[in-house]
Design a protein around this motif. Structure first.
Motif, PDB file in Angstrom:
ATOM      1  N   PHE A 369      55.129  80.919  35.980  1.00 24.37           N
ATOM      2  CA  PHE A 369      55.741  79.635  36.341  1.00 24.37           C
ATOM      3  C   PHE A 369      56.310  79.701  37.745  1.00 24.37           C
ATOM      4  O   PHE A 369      56.171  78.762  38.539  1.00 24.37           O
ATOM      5  CB  PHE A 369      56.850  79.281  35.351  1.00 24.37           C
ATOM      6  N   VAL A 370      56.932  80.817  38.077  1.00 30.41           N
ATOM      7  CA  VAL A 370      57.568  80.981  39.386  1.00 30.41           C
ATOM      8  C   VAL A 370      56.530  81.111  40.501  1.00 30.41           C
ATOM      9  O   VAL A 370      56.686  80.539  41.582  1.00 30.41           O
ATOM     10  CB  VAL A 370      58.512  82.203  39.365  1.00 30.41           C
ATOM     11  N   THR A 371      55.468  81.856  40.240  1.00 34.74           N
ATOM     12  CA  THR A 371      54.489  82.113  41.307  1.00 34.74           C
ATOM     13  C   THR A 371      53.450  81.008  41.457  1.00 34.74           C
ATOM     14  O   THR A 371      52.866  80.855  42.531  1.00 34.74           O
ATOM     15  CB  THR A 371      53.762  83.444  41.059  1.00 34.74           C
ATOM     16  N   GLU A 372      53.202  80.240  40.401  1.00 36.85           N
ATOM     17  CA  GLU A 372      52.142  79.236  40.438  1.00 36.85           C
ATOM     18  C   GLU A 372      52.605  77.855  40.878  1.00 36.85           C
ATOM     19  O   GLU A 372      51.796  76.949  41.041  1.00 36.85           O
ATOM     20  CB  GLU A 372      51.467  79.128  39.061  1.00 36.85           C
ATOM     21  N   ASN A 373      53.918  77.673  41.076  1.00 38.98           N
ATOM     22  CA  ASN A 373      54.435  76.376  41.514  1.00 38.98           C
ATOM     23  C   ASN A 373      55.001  76.477  42.923  1.00 38.98           C
ATOM     24  O   ASN A 373      55.549  77.508  43.319  1.00 38.98           O
ATOM     25  CB  ASN A 373      55.520  75.880  40.551  1.00 38.98           C
ATOM     26  N   ASP A 374      54.873  75.388  43.664  1.00 37.16           N
ATOM     27  CA  ASP A 374      55.400  75.315  45.031  1.00 37.16           C
ATOM     28  C   ASP A 374      56.756  74.618  44.986  1.00 37.16           C
ATOM     29  O   ASP A 374      56.856  73.437  44.667  1.00 37.16           O
ATOM     30  CB  ASP A 374      54.431  74.527  45.911  1.00 37.16           C
ATOM     31  N   PHE A 375      57.816  75.359  45.303  1.00 37.24           N
ATOM     32  CA  PHE A 375      59.174  74.832  45.240  1.00 37.24           C
ATOM     33  C   PHE A 375      59.676  74.335  46.598  1.00 37.24           C
ATOM     34  O   PHE A 375      60.870  74.090  46.764  1.00 37.24           O
ATOM     35  CB  PHE A 375      60.127  75.915  44.710  1.00 37.24           C
ATOM     36  N   THR A 376      58.779  74.194  47.552  1.00 36.85           N
ATOM     37  CA  THR A 376      59.169  73.724  48.874  1.00 36.85           C
ATOM     38  C   THR A 376      59.906  72.388  48.765  1.00 36.85           C
ATOM     39  O   THR A 376      59.448  71.461  48.100  1.00 36.85           O
ATOM     40  CB  THR A 376      57.935  73.540  49.775  1.00 36.85           C
ATOM     41  N   GLY A 377      61.065  72.295  49.422  1.00 39.85           N
ATOM     42  CA  GLY A 377      61.849  71.073  49.404  1.00 39.85           C
ATOM     43  C   GLY A 377      62.713  70.907  48.169  1.00 39.85           C
ATOM     44  O   GLY A 377      63.359  69.868  48.004  1.00 39.85           O
ATOM     45  N   LYS A 378      62.747  71.903  47.290  1.00 39.52           N
ATOM     46  CA  LYS A 378      63.514  71.810  46.052  1.00 39.52           C
ATOM     47  C   LYS A 378      64.627  72.857  46.019  1.00 39.52           C
ATOM     48  O   LYS A 378      64.472  73.956  46.563  1.00 39.52           O
ATOM     49  CB  LYS A 378      62.612  72.024  44.832  1.00 39.52           C
ATOM     50  N   ASN A 379      65.730  72.509  45.382  1.00 38.52           N
ATOM     51  CA  ASN A 379      66.731  73.504  45.024  1.00 38.52           C
ATOM     52  C   ASN A 379      66.301  74.164  43.721  1.00 38.52           C
ATOM     53  O   ASN A 379      65.890  73.479  42.776  1.00 38.52           O
ATOM     54  CB  ASN A 379      68.107  72.859  44.832  1.00 38.52           C
ATOM     55  N   VAL A 380      66.379  75.482  43.654  1.00 35.37           N
ATOM     56  CA  VAL A 380      66.005  76.211  42.447  1.00 35.37           C
ATOM     57  C   VAL A 380      67.232  76.969  41.955  1.00 35.37           C
ATOM     58  O   VAL A 380      67.834  77.740  42.710  1.00 35.37           O
ATOM     59  CB  VAL A 380      64.846  77.189  42.706  1.00 35.37           C
ATOM     60  N   ILE A 381      67.602  76.727  40.693  1.00 37.01           N
ATOM     61  CA  ILE A 381      68.827  77.304  40.159  1.00 37.01           C
ATOM     62  C   ILE A 381      68.491  78.162  38.947  1.00 37.01           C
ATOM     63  O   ILE A 381      68.147  77.632  37.871  1.00 37.01           O
ATOM     64  CB  ILE A 381      69.834  76.209  39.749  1.00 37.01           C
ATOM     65  N   PRO A 382      68.562  79.496  39.057  1.00 36.98           N
ATOM     66  CA  PRO A 382      68.270  80.348  37.908  1.00 36.98           C
ATOM     67  C   PRO A 382      69.484  80.449  36.970  1.00 36.98           C
ATOM     68  O   PRO A 382      70.630  80.408  37.408  1.00 36.98           O
ATOM     69  CB  PRO A 382      67.958  81.703  38.550  1.00 36.98           C
ATOM     70  N   PHE A 383      69.215  80.544  35.700  1.00 38.93           N
ATOM     71  CA  PHE A 383      70.273  80.858  34.730  1.00 38.93           C
ATOM     72  C   PHE A 383      69.662  81.736  33.651  1.00 38.93           C
ATOM     73  O   PHE A 383      68.476  81.602  33.311  1.00 38.93           O
ATOM     74  CB  PHE A 383      70.916  79.602  34.143  1.00 38.93           C
TER      75      PHE A 383
END
Length: 538
Positions: A369-383
Motif C-alpha cells: 500500500f505504501v509503495t504502490e501509491n503516490d502520496f505527493t501533495g498529501k499529508n501522511v499520518i502513521p498510527f
C-alpha cells in the motif's frame, strides 16, 4: 532525475487549418453548443469525415475564420452550458435474488459487500461523479425470480412490442437539461420498460446521454432507437457501454468518461478529504481506525492480504507460524493485497495509515500500500497499535519506502485507548496542505510582427477583443485560463527585427547551421513544475 510531462501540441501549423467552405451564420442570439457538435468541429479541423456543420456560428472570436481558437472557445462555452442546467440519471436494472442480474443477463455486481444490478451500479457512479438527481425506472408488473423465465418474458415482450406500465414517474422533467439514460442490453435491444419511459416523456431540446451494460453486444442499435423515439432531442453518440464482467471495476472508466463529457460536478466543499487506511490482525487497529474516521469525517479503506492470516498464522510464540517464518526472511517476503490503491485516491488530502507493530516494525502487510501509491501533495499520518512496543522508527521507515508525501509524526495506541483520546489526537493535528512540486507551467515562443504577420508561424497574427496576440501566445493564454498554470514566454536576447523577410531568413540560417540563440529570460526554479506545456510555431 525528476520526470516531467511535456505537452507539445501547441503548433501554429494546426491552427492554420480553417473551416474552408464552411459557411457561418452571424446572429445576435446566443447559440449553445453540445459536446456532440464540439466533437464534430474537432474532427472537421483534423480533416476527418463529419456531418454537415452549416447553420451555426462557429466564428466565436469574430476574426472571419473558423479554426482551433474557436474550438477552444467553444469547449469553454460547452462546459459552462453543461454546468448550468440540472442533470438527471435515469436507469433500469433488475437484480434477481439468486445473484443473477437478469437486466444484463449476467451476475450481479458486489461492491463493498453490497449487491447491485450492473446498470444500477453504473448509474450510482455517474450520479456521484456528476452530482445529478437519480431516478430508477420500475414497472408495475413484477418479473419472475428465475433467470430463464425472465429472459423468456423479455424476449416475448420484445417480439410483441409490449409496453409495460411504469410504477415510478418523474414529477418535473422540464427542470432537466441533460438526462443520462442507462439500461442493460436485452436480446440486442433496450428492455421494453425503456420504450414505456420514452413514450411517457417528451425530451425535446434536451441532451440524452446513453450508457449500458452488456454481455458482448455493446449498444447494438439502441442509440439509434432512442433517436427515433426522441427525434427532437440531442442524443449523444459518445455514450458509455461496459461489459458486464468489468462493471465492478469500472469506476475510474466512468469517472474519466464523465470528465471528457464536461459533466464532472463542481465540488463546492473545499474542506480537506481524509482517508484512513489500515491493516488489522486482531481487530484493535480496526477499532482505532474507526475512531479516527468518525472524528475526521474520513473514508475507510481496509488493507487486505489476498492470503489472509489465520489465528495460527499470527501466533508469534510458535517458531513455525507464518509470521515468524516471514519475519526471519523479510528480504524475500511479499504480501500481495486484494487492492493496492483505493478508489479515487487522488482526491484525498490526508491519509492516515494504521498497522500493528510486529517485532518493533510496521506490519509488512502494509508495504505494498505504501509503495504502490503516490502520496505527493498529501499529508501522511502513521498510527500503530501494540501492547507494549513503541511506534519507534516504523513511520520513518514507511516514509522512506514511499518516497512521496509529507509524512507527519505518528502515534501508538493500545487496545485500551479510548475513543475520546484517539479523536482528541486526530482533531489536534496540523494538517495544513503541504507545498508540493505538483505545478504546471506553460512555456511558449511567439513573435507577432507589427505589420500583422506572425513570422514564427508564417501566419496572420490574432486579434481578440481588439488586442493583438501571436498565434501561439493566444493558445497559451487559453491553456492558462483552463489550467491555472504559470506562464513563461521564451524570448531571444537579440531581436529578430520587424521585417518578415529578415526574420524568416534568420530563422532559416539558425536551422541550417544549428545555431542556438541566447535567451533573454530564464525560469528561476524549474524543479517546482511536474507538467510543462511547450508551445511553438512551425
Amino acid at each position: 532525475m525528476k520526470m516531467k510531462k511535456f505537452l507539445t501540441g501547441i503548433v501554429t501549423t494546426v491552427m492554420c487549418m480553417t473551416a474552408t467552405g464552411f459557411s457561418t451564420v452571424h446572429a445576435d442570439t446566443k447559440i449553445s453548443f453540445t459536446t456532440e457538435y464540439l466533437k464534430n468541429l474537432q474532427d472537421f479541423l483534423l480533416g476527418r469525415k463529419t456531418p454537415d456543420l452549416n447553420g451555426k456560428d462557429c466564428d466565436l472570436n469574430g476574426d472571419g475564420r473558423v479554426d482551433v481558437f474557436d474550438l477552444c472557445l467553444m469547449r469553454q462555452e460547452c462546459i459552462k452550458s453543461n454546468n448550468q442546467g440540472k442533470t438527471l440519471v435515469v436507469y433500469y436494472s433488475l437484480v434477481l435474488p439468486d445473484g443473477t442480474d437478469a437486466s444484463a443477463s449476467a451476475s450481479r455486481v458486489i461492491v463493498d459487500g453490497k449487491p447491485y444490478g450492473t446498470t444500477e451500479y453504473m448509474a450510482k457512479v455517474i450520479q456521484e461523479e456528476t452530482g445529478a438527481d437519480l431516478f430508477e425506472i420500475q414497472t408495475v408488473q413484477k418479473y419472475p425470480d428465475e433467470y430463464r423465465e425472465v429472459t423468456n418474458q423479455a424476449s416475448e415482450e420484445k417480439e410483441a412490442g409490449f409496453r409495460p406500465e411504469l410504477a415510478t414517474h418523474i414529477d418535473n422533467i422540464d427542470q432537466y437539461d441533460t438526462i443520462f439514460v442507462g439500461y442493460p442490453n436485452w436480446w440486442g435491444d433496450m428492455p421494453m420498460a425503456l420504450y414505456s419511459f420514452f413514450d411517457e416523456y417528451d425530451l425535446s431540446g434536451k441532451t440524452i446521454i446513453p450508457f449500458n451494460s452488456h454481455g458482448g453486444s455493446g449498444f447494438s442499435q439502441t442509440v439509434q432507437s432512442i433517436e427515433k423515439l426522441e427525434p427532437d432531442a440531442e442524443v449523444s453518440t459518445d455514450g458509455l457501454s461496459i461489459s458486464r464482467g468489468t462493471v465492478f471495476e469500472s469506476r475510474d472508466t466512468i469517472s474519466e468518461w464523465i470528465t471528457d463529457l464536461g459533466y464532472q460536478k463542481n465540488n463546492a466543499d473545499d474542506s480537506p478529504k481524509n482517508l484512513v487506511a489500515y491493516y488489522s490482525a486482531s481487530g484493535t487497529t480496526e477499532k482505532i481506525a474507526t475512531y479516527i474516521a468518525d472524528a475526521m469525517n474520513a473514508d475507510l479503506f481496509e488493507i487486505t492480504p489476498i492470503n489472509e492470516y489465520t489465528d495460527s498464522d499470527l501466533n508469534w510464540t510458535d517458531s513455525e507460524s507464518r509470521v515468524v517464518r516471514e519475519h526471519n526472511d523479510l528480504a524475500n517476503v511479499h504480501v500481495e493485497l486484494v487492492q493496492n490503491k483505493p478508489d479515487n485516491f487522488d482526491k484525498y488530502d490526508n491519509v492516515f495509515i494504521g498497522y500493528p507493530i510486529w517485532w518493533q516494525e510496521a506490519s509488512w502487510v502494509v508495504n505494498d500500500f505504501v509503495t504502490e501509491n503516490d502520496f505527493t501533495g498529501k499529508n501522511v499520518i502513521p498510527f500503530c497499535t501494540s501492547m507494549s512496543s513503541p511506534l519507534g522508527a516504523s513511520g520513518t521507515k514507511l516514509a522512506e519506502k514511499s518516497g512521496t508525501g509529507n509524512w507527519l509524526d505518528g502515534i501508538r495506541f493500545t487496545s485500551r485507548s479510548s475513543e475520546e483520546d484517539v479523536q482528541k489526537w486526530a482533531k489536534g493535528l496540523d494538517l495544513t496542505k503541504p507545498v508540493t512540486a505538483n505545478k504546471t507551467l506553460i512555456a511558449y515562443l511567439s513573435y507577432p510582427l507589427s505589420d500583422g504577420t506572425d513570422a514564427n508561424g508564417s501566419a496572420s497574427r490574432v486579434i481578440v477583443d481588439d488586442k493583438l496576440y501571436g498565434s501561439v501566445e493566444y493558445m497559451a493564454k487559453i491553456i492558462e485560463k483552463n489550467t491555472d498554470a504559470d506562464v513563461f514566454e521564451i524570448q531571444p536576447a537579440e531581436s529578430y527585427g520587424n521585417d518578415f523577410n529578415t526574420v524568416a531568413d534568420r530563422a532559416l540560417d539558425e536551422q541550417e547551421n544549428n545555431i542556438l540563440p541566447e535567451l533573454l529570460n530564464h525560469i528561476e526554479n524549474l524543479d517546482q513544475y511536474d507538467t510543462i506545456f511547450i508551445g511553438y510555431p512551425v
